[in-house]
Design a protein around this motif. Structure first.
Motif, PDB file in Angstrom:
ATOM      1  N   THR A   4       1.202  -1.026   0.143  1.00  0.00           N
ATOM      2  CA  THR A   4      -0.075  -0.555   0.118  1.00  0.00           C
ATOM      3  C   THR A   4       0.975   1.788   0.134  1.00  0.00           C
ATOM      4  O   THR A   4       0.564   2.313  -0.841  1.00  0.00           O
ATOM      5  N   GLY A   5       1.594   1.434   0.597  1.00  0.00           N
ATOM      6  CA  GLY A   5       2.696   2.604   1.025  1.00  0.00           C
ATOM      7  C   GLY A   5       3.374   1.872  -0.181  1.00  0.00           C
ATOM      8  O   GLY A   5       3.586   3.717  -0.819  1.00  0.00           O
ATOM      9  N   LEU A   6       3.857   1.668  -0.971  1.00  0.00           N
ATOM     10  CA  LEU A   6       4.647   1.704  -2.346  1.00  0.00           C
ATOM     11  C   LEU A   6       3.819   2.529  -3.186  1.00  0.00           C
ATOM     12  O   LEU A   6       4.429   3.441  -4.416  1.00  0.00           O
ATOM     13  N   ARG A   7       2.642   1.237  -4.155  1.00  0.00           N
ATOM     14  CA  ARG A   7       1.920   2.475  -4.646  1.00  0.00           C
ATOM     15  C   ARG A   7       1.469   2.951  -4.196  1.00  0.00           C
ATOM     16  O   ARG A   7       0.887   4.562  -5.239  1.00  0.00           O
ATOM     17  N   ILE A   8       1.339   3.896  -3.080  1.00  0.00           N
ATOM     18  CA  ILE A   8       1.215   5.675  -2.970  1.00  0.00           C
ATOM     19  C   ILE A   8       2.138   6.202  -3.605  1.00  0.00           C
ATOM     20  O   ILE A   8       2.300   7.221  -3.851  1.00  0.00           O
ATOM     21  N   ALA A   9       3.194   5.221  -2.751  1.00  0.00           N
ATOM     22  CA  ALA A   9       4.985   6.684  -3.044  1.00  0.00           C
ATOM     23  C   ALA A   9       5.357   6.625  -4.493  1.00  0.00           C
ATOM     24  O   ALA A   9       5.354   7.659  -5.044  1.00  0.00           O
ATOM     25  N   ILE A  10       4.882   5.439  -5.786  1.00  0.00           N
ATOM     26  CA  ILE A  10       4.684   5.319  -6.976  1.00  0.00           C
ATOM     27  C   ILE A  10       3.983   6.555  -7.785  1.00  0.00           C
ATOM     28  O   ILE A  10       4.595   7.392  -8.618  1.00  0.00           O
ATOM     29  N   GLY A  11       2.781   7.257  -6.946  1.00  0.00           N
ATOM     30  CA  GLY A  11       2.468   7.725  -7.664  1.00  0.00           C
ATOM     31  C   GLY A  11       2.629   9.450  -6.881  1.00  0.00           C
ATOM     32  O   GLY A  11       2.833  10.236  -7.813  1.00  0.00           O
ATOM     33  N   LEU A  12       3.504   9.380  -6.076  1.00  0.00           N
ATOM     34  CA  LEU A  12       3.957  10.938  -5.608  1.00  0.00           C
ATOM     35  C   LEU A  12       5.143  10.940  -6.280  1.00  0.00           C
ATOM     36  O   LEU A  12       5.452  12.261  -6.613  1.00  0.00           O
ATOM     37  N   SER A  13       6.001  10.094  -6.415  1.00  0.00           N
ATOM     38  CA  SER A  13       6.925   9.961  -8.067  1.00  0.00           C
ATOM     39  C   SER A  13       6.739  10.803  -8.509  1.00  0.00           C
ATOM     40  O   SER A  13       7.661  11.597  -9.026  1.00  0.00           O
ATOM     41  N   TRP A  14       5.875  10.269  -9.135  1.00  0.00           N
ATOM     42  CA  TRP A  14       5.509  10.730 -10.762  1.00  0.00           C
ATOM     43  C   TRP A  14       4.617  12.128 -10.474  1.00  0.00           C
ATOM     44  O   TRP A  14       5.306  12.824 -11.575  1.00  0.00           O
ATOM     45  N   LEU A  15       4.224  12.179  -9.435  1.00  0.00           N
ATOM     46  CA  LEU A  15       3.894  13.779  -9.242  1.00  0.00           C
ATOM     47  C   LEU A  15       5.287  14.580  -8.587  1.00  0.00           C
ATOM     48  O   LEU A  15       5.348  15.943  -9.689  1.00  0.00           O
ATOM     49  N   ALA A  16       5.845  14.417  -7.925  1.00  0.00           N
ATOM     50  CA  ALA A  16       7.226  14.815  -7.793  1.00  0.00           C
ATOM     51  C   ALA A  16       8.520  15.083  -9.285  1.00  0.00           C
ATOM     52  O   ALA A  16       9.357  16.565  -9.255  1.00  0.00           O
TER      53      ALA A  16
ATOM     54  N   SER B 213      -1.810  23.837 -26.951  1.00  0.00           N
ATOM     55  CA  SER B 213      -2.262  22.161 -27.062  1.00  0.00           C
ATOM     56  C   SER B 213      -0.857  21.354 -26.539  1.00  0.00           C
ATOM     57  O   SER B 213      -1.477  20.015 -26.191  1.00  0.00           O
ATOM     58  N   GLU B 214       0.323  21.891 -26.973  1.00  0.00           N
ATOM     59  CA  GLU B 214       1.429  20.708 -26.292  1.00  0.00           C
ATOM     60  C   GLU B 214       1.437  20.682 -24.697  1.00  0.00           C
ATOM     61  O   GLU B 214       1.533  19.159 -24.486  1.00  0.00           O
ATOM     62  N   ILE B 215       0.885  21.516 -23.512  1.00  0.00           N
ATOM     63  CA  ILE B 215       1.291  20.819 -22.435  1.00  0.00           C
ATOM     64  C   ILE B 215      -0.063  20.406 -22.391  1.00  0.00           C
ATOM     65  O   ILE B 215      -0.197  19.611 -21.219  1.00  0.00           O
ATOM     66  N   ILE B 216      -1.863  20.591 -23.190  1.00  0.00           N
ATOM     67  CA  ILE B 216      -2.477  19.247 -22.887  1.00  0.00           C
ATOM     68  C   ILE B 216      -1.959  17.605 -23.317  1.00  0.00           C
ATOM     69  O   ILE B 216      -2.341  17.314 -22.779  1.00  0.00           O
ATOM     70  N   LEU B 217      -1.185  18.161 -24.193  1.00  0.00           N
ATOM     71  CA  LEU B 217      -1.154  16.865 -24.565  1.00  0.00           C
ATOM     72  C   LEU B 217      -0.023  16.050 -23.713  1.00  0.00           C
ATOM     73  O   LEU B 217       0.287  14.732 -22.579  1.00  0.00           O
ATOM     74  N   ALA B 218       0.967  16.846 -23.292  1.00  0.00           N
ATOM     75  CA  ALA B 218       1.845  16.567 -22.385  1.00  0.00           C
ATOM     76  C   ALA B 218       0.834  15.886 -20.611  1.00  0.00           C
ATOM     77  O   ALA B 218       1.309  14.947 -20.424  1.00  0.00           O
ATOM     78  N   ILE B 219      -0.027  17.456 -20.449  1.00  0.00           N
ATOM     79  CA  ILE B 219      -0.430  16.254 -19.224  1.00  0.00           C
ATOM     80  C   ILE B 219      -1.337  15.270 -19.856  1.00  0.00           C
ATOM     81  O   ILE B 219      -1.070  14.280 -18.515  1.00  0.00           O
ATOM     82  N   ILE B 220      -2.433  15.081 -20.697  1.00  0.00           N
ATOM     83  CA  ILE B 220      -3.100  13.446 -20.816  1.00  0.00           C
ATOM     84  C   ILE B 220      -1.642  12.223 -20.993  1.00  0.00           C
ATOM     85  O   ILE B 220      -1.413  11.486 -19.761  1.00  0.00           O
ATOM     86  N   TYR B 221      -0.346  12.932 -21.618  1.00  0.00           N
ATOM     87  CA  TYR B 221       0.610  11.684 -21.762  1.00  0.00           C
ATOM     88  C   TYR B 221       1.286  11.894 -20.177  1.00  0.00           C
ATOM     89  O   TYR B 221       1.141  10.565 -19.774  1.00  0.00           O
ATOM     90  N   LEU B 222       1.083  12.411 -19.060  1.00  0.00           N
ATOM     91  CA  LEU B 222       1.488  12.636 -17.770  1.00  0.00           C
ATOM     92  C   LEU B 222       0.253  12.024 -17.021  1.00  0.00           C
ATOM     93  O   LEU B 222       0.543  10.680 -16.151  1.00  0.00           O
ATOM     94  N   GLY B 223      -0.610  11.806 -16.920  1.00  0.00           N
ATOM     95  CA  GLY B 223      -1.628  10.614 -16.387  1.00  0.00           C
ATOM     96  C   GLY B 223      -2.346   9.607 -16.852  1.00  0.00           C
ATOM     97  O   GLY B 223      -2.483   8.465 -15.843  1.00  0.00           O
ATOM     98  N   VAL B 224      -1.443   8.887 -18.186  1.00  0.00           N
ATOM     99  CA  VAL B 224      -1.649   7.300 -18.807  1.00  0.00           C
ATOM    100  C   VAL B 224      -0.648   7.207 -18.449  1.00  0.00           C
ATOM    101  O   VAL B 224      -0.784   6.270 -17.919  1.00  0.00           O
ATOM    102  N   VAL B 225       0.905   7.612 -18.171  1.00  0.00           N
ATOM    103  CA  VAL B 225       2.047   6.924 -17.580  1.00  0.00           C
ATOM    104  C   VAL B 225       1.943   6.788 -15.769  1.00  0.00           C
ATOM    105  O   VAL B 225       1.995   5.759 -16.109  1.00  0.00           O
ATOM    106  N   GLY B 226       0.877   7.226 -15.334  1.00  0.00           N
ATOM    107  CA  GLY B 226       0.731   7.391 -13.862  1.00  0.00           C
ATOM    108  C   GLY B 226      -0.669   6.186 -13.338  1.00  0.00           C
ATOM    109  O   GLY B 226      -0.278   5.745 -12.932  1.00  0.00           O
TER     110      GLY B 226
END
Length: 274
Positions: free
Chosen positions: A204-216, A243-256
């Motif tokens: 559970t901690g590892l799963r929370i941590a990988i999400g926080l790592s992707w945010l950081a 448009s490029e910012i929105i595309l990057a945000i979508i990629y961030l969400g998908v990879v996360g």
């Protein structure tokens, strides 16, 4: 007569239930995504905004979407290389947090003196936002990449420590009593009782941590790095390319999302099932 009529009915219901279950699993997410796209499109129609519509984003970034693997040197890279650079930083920082965090979680749970010594430090440092660590990291390492990895590590380590410690505290007393009756040594008790019993909490901690790592990593790359998705967003912002910012945000969400699903799958395979 009643018994004969029930069996065919039950057999006919199974395919129907399966069909409606699959349809619901596909239809519900489609409704959610469609609602967001409609809302996005309506906002883009308002005169007091520069937000491009979904169709405009696809049109403006089409070359980046269909060709993510190009690398023309320097900063001119496709999304595959940008995501790979961000993932490398996340993996380094995350693994350091795992190697340090899990032992600390066990130590503060098993030793009262260490718990009293380390707990105030955790409670003070845990709420600090990742961006607040950036100046300190730069002062310590004087280089962007180690500083970004440090920020990822310090962000990911707290849920790992706290969940590991919680897992040890939640071990049923019966387990401890059985360990004493069997006369297990400290190391046998650690490997045969402590680790298996705490694995669900650790993951559970590892799963929370990988999400926080992707945010950081995004925050760190926006200020320190010269590649990765965070740097790409800053570069697009400086060029007023929404448009490029929105595309990057979508990629961030998908990879996360993919990282979270991978951790959930590993946790399901590794932790004991009831």
């Amino acid at each position: 007569m009643v018994i004969r009529s029930k069996r065919p009915l039950a057999q006919n219901q199974k395919p129907k239930q399966l069909f409606w279950g699959i349809l619901q699993q596909i239809f519900a997410p489609l409704c959610g995504i469609t609602s967001i796209l409609i809302l996005w499109y309506l906002i883009s129609l308002t005169p007091d905004t520069s937000l491009p519509s979904p169709v405009a984003v696809i049109s403006n970034t089409w070359e980046l979407i269909i060709n993510p693997f190009f690398n023309k040197g320097g900063l001119n890279k496709g999304f595959f290389w940008l995501i790979l650079a961000s993932l490398k930083r996340v993996m380094f920082g995350y693994l350091i947090a795992v190697v340090i965090g899990i032992p600390i979680g066990f130590l503060i749970s098993l030793n009262k003196f260490l718990r009293q010594a380390i707990d105030p430090v955790i409670q003070i440092l845990r709420p600090v936002a990742p961006l607040a660590w950036l100046p300190l990291a730069q002062a310590i390492f004087l280089k962007p990449n180690p500083s970004a990895i440090f920020v990822i590590t310090i962000t990911a380590i707290w849920p790992i420590i706290l969940n590991t410690a919680l897992g040890v505290q939640m071990i049923p007393k019966d387990y401890t009593n059985v360990s004493k009756i069997l006369g297990l040594s400290f190391f046998e008790n650690f490997y045969k009782v402590l680790i298996p019993a705490t694995l669900p909490y650790i993951f559970t901690g590892l799963r929370i941590a990988i999400g926080l790592s992707w945010l950081a990593v995004v925050a760190a790359e926006m200020l320190l790095a010269d590649d990765g998705l965070g740097f790409f967003i800053v570069d697009a912002y400086n060029n007023s390319n929404i448009s490029e910012i929105i595309l990057a945000i979508i990629y961030l969400g998908v990879v996360g999302l993919v990282l979270d699903k991978i951790m959930a799958y590993i946790a399901f395979k590794v932790t004991p099932q009831e």
